[in-house]
Design a protein around this motif. Structure first.
Motif, PDB file in Angstrom:
ATOM      1  N   PHE A  37      26.279 -18.050   1.702  1.00 20.23           N
ATOM      2  CA  PHE A  37      27.094 -19.233   1.415  1.00 20.23           C
ATOM      3  C   PHE A  37      26.215 -20.130   0.567  1.00 20.23           C
ATOM      4  O   PHE A  37      25.180 -20.610   1.013  1.00 20.23           O
ATOM      5  CB  PHE A  37      27.498 -19.902   2.726  1.00 20.23           C
ATOM      6  CG  PHE A  37      28.364 -21.124   2.582  1.00 20.23           C
ATOM      7  CD1 PHE A  37      29.244 -21.275   1.530  1.00 20.23           C
ATOM      8  CD2 PHE A  37      28.298 -22.131   3.530  1.00 20.23           C
ATOM      9  CE1 PHE A  37      30.047 -22.396   1.415  1.00 20.23           C
ATOM     10  CE2 PHE A  37      29.096 -23.260   3.434  1.00 20.23           C
ATOM     11  CZ  PHE A  37      29.975 -23.393   2.379  1.00 20.23           C
ATOM     12  N   ALA A  88      35.355 -22.475  -0.846  1.00 17.87           N
ATOM     13  CA  ALA A  88      35.465 -23.306   0.351  1.00 17.87           C
ATOM     14  C   ALA A  88      36.482 -24.422   0.164  1.00 17.87           C
ATOM     15  O   ALA A  88      36.379 -25.463   0.791  1.00 17.87           O
ATOM     16  CB  ALA A  88      34.096 -23.893   0.689  1.00 17.87           C
ATOM     17  N   ILE A  96      32.686 -22.421   7.584  1.00 18.13           N
ATOM     18  CA  ILE A  96      32.103 -21.232   6.961  1.00 18.13           C
ATOM     19  C   ILE A  96      30.773 -20.888   7.616  1.00 18.13           C
ATOM     20  O   ILE A  96      30.501 -19.722   7.914  1.00 18.13           O
ATOM     21  CB  ILE A  96      31.943 -21.434   5.443  1.00 18.13           C
ATOM     22  CG1 ILE A  96      33.326 -21.576   4.798  1.00 18.13           C
ATOM     23  CG2 ILE A  96      31.159 -20.283   4.817  1.00 18.13           C
ATOM     24  CD1 ILE A  96      33.298 -22.018   3.365  1.00 18.13           C
TER      25      ILE A  96
END
Length: 113
Positions: A37, A88, A96
């Protein structure tokens, strides 16, 4: 990807993010894939980020563990050709991060018919 190979990949990903100006928010190494991420400038195409991550980490792993290519990857590359990219937009970064963290826990086998 466990042990020292996972550590090498983790360090390489952080160095790539630092070098290219990406913000590595969270990362988990799994036995056969990664969850990453990160935040990148909107001018950088997600496919370009994936190419950078895959090529640089593969080179680093093979340079650090030269026997690995001969033993396991003699006819192929380190990473598969596929990948998944998501944004996102509709969920929080916290959601997340929780999802990625949960991926590390053991999974239950699902019986298939």
């Amino acid at each position: 990807m466990t042990g020292s190979i996972a550590e090498t990949i983790t360090r390489a990903v952080q160095e790539i993010c630092d070098a290219y100006g990406y913000d590595l928010i969270q990362m988990e190494t799994m036995p056969d894939h990664l969850h990453i991420f990160l935040s990148a400038p909107p001018t950088v195409a997600p496919t370009e980020i994936v190419k950078q991550l895959k090529s640089i980490t593969a080179n680093r792993v093979f340079a650090t563990f030269p026997g690995l290519k001969k033993k396991y990857f003699w006819g192929s590359g380190f990473w598969s050709r596929g990948y998944y990219i998501g944004t996102a937009g509709n969920v929080t970064a916290e959601t997340i991060c929780r999802y990625i963290e949960k991926q590390k826990s053991p999974r239950k086998e699902v019986k298939r018919r």
